[in-house]
Design a protein around this motif. Structure first.
Motif, PDB file in Angstrom:
ATOM      1  N   SER A 115       0.820  -1.216   0.000  1.00  0.00           N
ATOM      2  CA  SER A 115       0.000   0.000   0.000  1.00  0.00           C
ATOM      3  C   SER A 115       0.856   1.269   0.000  1.00  0.00           C
ATOM      4  O   SER A 115       0.475   2.269  -0.601  1.00  0.00           O
ATOM      5  N   LYS A 118       1.803   1.851  -3.449  1.00  0.00           N
ATOM      6  CA  LYS A 118       0.655   2.352  -4.212  1.00  0.00           C
ATOM      7  C   LYS A 118       0.353   3.822  -3.893  1.00  0.00           C
ATOM      8  O   LYS A 118       0.066   4.609  -4.789  1.00  0.00           O
ATOM      9  N   THR A 252      -7.250  -3.305   2.087  1.00  0.00           N
ATOM     10  CA  THR A 252      -6.601  -3.979   0.965  1.00  0.00           C
ATOM     11  C   THR A 252      -7.371  -5.228   0.548  1.00  0.00           C
ATOM     12  O   THR A 252      -8.257  -5.684   1.256  1.00  0.00           O
ATOM     13  N   LYS A 253      -7.000  -5.730  -0.593  1.00  0.00           N
ATOM     14  CA  LYS A 253      -7.497  -7.012  -1.120  1.00  0.00           C
ATOM     15  C   LYS A 253      -9.013  -7.007  -1.346  1.00  0.00           C
ATOM     16  O   LYS A 253      -9.675  -8.021  -1.186  1.00  0.00           O
ATOM     17  N   ASP A 255     -10.192  -6.830  -4.093  1.00  0.00           N
ATOM     18  CA  ASP A 255     -10.384  -7.580  -5.334  1.00  0.00           C
ATOM     19  C   ASP A 255     -10.625  -9.063  -5.043  1.00  0.00           C
ATOM     20  O   ASP A 255     -11.056  -9.815  -5.897  1.00  0.00           O
ATOM     21  N   GLY A 278      -7.370  -1.033  -1.727  1.00  0.00           N
ATOM     22  CA  GLY A 278      -6.462  -1.766  -2.614  1.00  0.00           C
ATOM     23  C   GLY A 278      -7.256  -2.768  -3.423  1.00  0.00           C
ATOM     24  O   GLY A 278      -8.053  -3.516  -2.878  1.00  0.00           O
ATOM     25  N   SER A 279      -7.060  -2.754  -4.739  1.00  0.00           N
ATOM     26  CA  SER A 279      -7.903  -3.595  -5.583  1.00  0.00           C
ATOM     27  C   SER A 279      -7.086  -4.514  -6.478  1.00  0.00           C
ATOM     28  O   SER A 279      -7.537  -4.918  -7.524  1.00  0.00           O
ATOM     29  N   GLY A 280      -5.863  -4.829  -6.066  1.00  0.00           N
ATOM     30  CA  GLY A 280      -5.049  -5.728  -6.869  1.00  0.00           C
ATOM     31  C   GLY A 280      -3.620  -5.703  -6.389  1.00  0.00           C
ATOM     32  O   GLY A 280      -3.295  -4.987  -5.453  1.00  0.00           O
ATOM     33  N   GLU A 281      -2.776  -6.498  -7.031  1.00  0.00           N
ATOM     34  CA  GLU A 281      -1.395  -6.589  -6.553  1.00  0.00           C
ATOM     35  C   GLU A 281      -0.476  -5.558  -7.189  1.00  0.00           C
ATOM     36  O   GLU A 281       0.634  -5.336  -6.719  1.00  0.00           O
ATOM     37  N   LYS A 282      -0.942  -4.943  -8.271  1.00  0.00           N
ATOM     38  CA  LYS A 282      -0.045  -4.025  -8.982  1.00  0.00           C
ATOM     39  C   LYS A 282      -0.016  -2.649  -8.342  1.00  0.00           C
ATOM     40  O   LYS A 282      -0.923  -2.257  -7.616  1.00  0.00           O
ATOM     41  N   ASP A 285      -2.993  -0.341  -8.501  1.00  0.00           N
ATOM     42  CA  ASP A 285      -4.287  -0.856  -8.044  1.00  0.00           C
ATOM     43  C   ASP A 285      -4.728  -0.256  -6.706  1.00  0.00           C
ATOM     44  O   ASP A 285      -4.843  -0.962  -5.702  1.00  0.00           O
ATOM     45  N   GLU A 287      -7.597   2.667  -5.149  1.00  0.00           N
ATOM     46  CA  GLU A 287      -8.678   3.595  -5.483  1.00  0.00           C
ATOM     47  C   GLU A 287      -9.065   4.377  -4.246  1.00  0.00           C
ATOM     48  O   GLU A 287      -8.886   3.914  -3.128  1.00  0.00           O
TER      49      GLU A 287
END
Ligand code: GDP
Ligand code: MG
Length: 445
Positions: A115, A118, A252-253, A255, A278-282, A285, A287
């Motif tokens: 995070s 990100k 997080t996670k 997704d 957090g909506s992904g591992e990249k 990702d 929002e």
């Protein structure tokens, strides 16, 4: 995000949509289903009870707004409660004030390090878009896991312009002081400090965090919570809050196919905002969380506001006006249809658009159907561009020989053309309906 609840809610509310009258037992039935859905989503029972009681009080006690049907009124009340639960009115998007120290805390594996990468990436990208450079420093005092510091260093390499600093000391509090000195000397604008987590909340970890907090006095203390943890994450948050205190959370996670009940309850239970999801591992990702939009999405009312925003960004005024004209005439030519297709393509892929539309998370629309729709749309675009102007304005003139010519030009079969004409006929009906019953609220304003 919240797909589970959103699927449940849209099916609950689709049953009452359009009903002219709602009896008290109708309302009770709906609320019972809402209750079940929330419990199934792992929302703590006490909160479910409060949530539904509040709705009942409001629906029964309030006069129905003249402009709304009773079913719409009930959905509106649920929507407003949901919005309040998730944090209230959408406010200005959260950004870090500068200069600031951001201390990031949470259990091991919750997603702290990821995070930070990100958040740094988002901050740096948003500044870049405005032609500015952010002086971001990233550092870690997580010496508990051997590779944790390296992980942050690798992430830092993906953040344009960010600096990574490795402390000499391996005592977390000493290291934190060293990092702060480097931050101040280097005139950085933001410091993201990664801290150590444990598998469970423990005294030593909390004590360490307390000391770092006292030494650095970070402007932001962020708690990272894993959406997959379930209700237990609320207890974790409470312990962190009591011992060290925090200002906001990153979830997080989302997704994952977690039912996200804890996330739903978090804001209400802790009275602190979830600012990022957090909506992904990249690294991209991440929002922001907008309570109002999210409430709409959960209810399957679709994220109409974001759709309109996107539409306004991407569609030129004139295109909108010509479409509006055709709609007001109650008639579309194939040319208009082609323009409409083009406009849709500008908005994004069908699968993206569907997410934003009312009932968009309806499970009845399978990914296969959406994909088929996308292929169809591309074909239609090709067919229409192979037609003469006359054929586009007056599709009736398309006889067998014209169809053959167009099919050859577009590289499709005559059956494809017939399908297009059939769809076009359907959309004509749709346009007539729109004209009769008024437009989509706001969409063609
Ligand atoms: P930390 O121990 O709290 O620093 O956690 P990490 O940042 O190392 O993350 C733990 C694992 O979760 C890693 O495998 C991450 O890739 C993964 N992860 C973190 N955030 C997300 C997310 O939003 N979505 C998904 N799918 N995985 C995530
Ligand atoms: Mg870590």
């Amino acid at each position: 995000m919240f797909d589970f609840l959103s699927n449940k809610f849209s099916s609950i509310f689709s049953k009452i949509t359009g009903k002219g009258k709602l009896t008290e037992s109708d309302i009770d039935q709906v609320l019972d289903q809402v209750k079940d859905a929330l419990i199934e989503a792992d929302v703590p029972l006490a909160l479910v009870q409060t949530f539904c009681d509040d709705i009942k009080k409001e629906v029964v006690g309030q006069k129905v707004l003249a402009s709304l049907k009773p079913s719409e009124h009930l959905i509106k009340v649920v929507h407003d409660r949901l919005k309040a639960f998730l944090g209230g009115q959408d406010s200005v998007p959260f950004t870090f004030q500068l200069p600031s120290i951001v201390m990031v805390m949470g259990l091991q594996g919750s997603g702290k390090t990821t995070s930070i990468g990100k958040m740094a990436y988002l901050t740096s990208s948003e500044a870049k878009a405005k032609g500015k450079d952010r002086r971001i420093l990233m550092a870690s005092v997580d010496f508990y896991r051997p590779a944790a510091v390296d992980q942050l260093e690798i992430l830092c390499q993906q953040v344009p312009g960010a600096t990574f600093y490795r402390a000499q000391s391996t005592d977390p509090v000493q290291a934190a002081k060293e990092i702060m000195a480097f931050y101040q000397k280097g005139l950085f604008e933001l410091l993201f400090l990664d801290t150590a987590g444990r598998l469970h909340v423990d005294e030593q970890m909390l004590d360490e965090l307390k000391q770092i907090n006292a030494a650095l006095k970070p402007k932001y203390k962020m708690l990272v919570l894993d959406a997959m943890t379930g209700q237990e994450s609320l207890a974790v948050a409470e312990q962190f809050n009591k011992a060290v205190g925090f200002d906001m959370a990153v979830l997080t996670k989302m997704d994952s196919n977690s039912r996200a009940g804890a996330a739903f309850a978090f804001r209400y239970a802790l009275k602190k905002p979830i600012v990022f999801v957090g909506s992904g591992e990249k690294i991209a990702d991440l929002e922001r969380l907008y309570p109002e939009r999210l409430a709409g999405r959960i209810l399957g009312m679709g994220d109409i506001t974001s759709l309109i925003e996107r539409a306004n960004e991407k569609i030129k005024q004139s295109e909108q006006e010509s479409l509006e004209k055709a709609i007001n005439k109650g008639q579309l030519s194939l040319q208009d249809f082609a323009d409409q297709l083009k406009m849709m393509q500008k908005l994004g892929s069908l699968s993206q658009i569907v997410k934003y539309m009312p009932g968009g998370s309806n499970p009845a629309l399978s990914p296969e159907m959406i994909q088929k729709g996308e292929v169809e749309l591309k074909k239609f675009g090709a067919i229409i561009s192979s037609m003469t102007h006359k054929e586009r304005i007056m599709p009736k003139v398309l006889d067998a020989s014209r169809k053959k010519r167009v099919a050859a030009g577009a590289g499709v079969t005559v059956a494809d053309i017939n399908l297009l004409l059939e769809r076009f006929e359907q959309s004509q009906q749709y346009v007539k309906l729109l004209k009769k019953f008024g437009r989509f609220p706001g969409v063609f304003k």
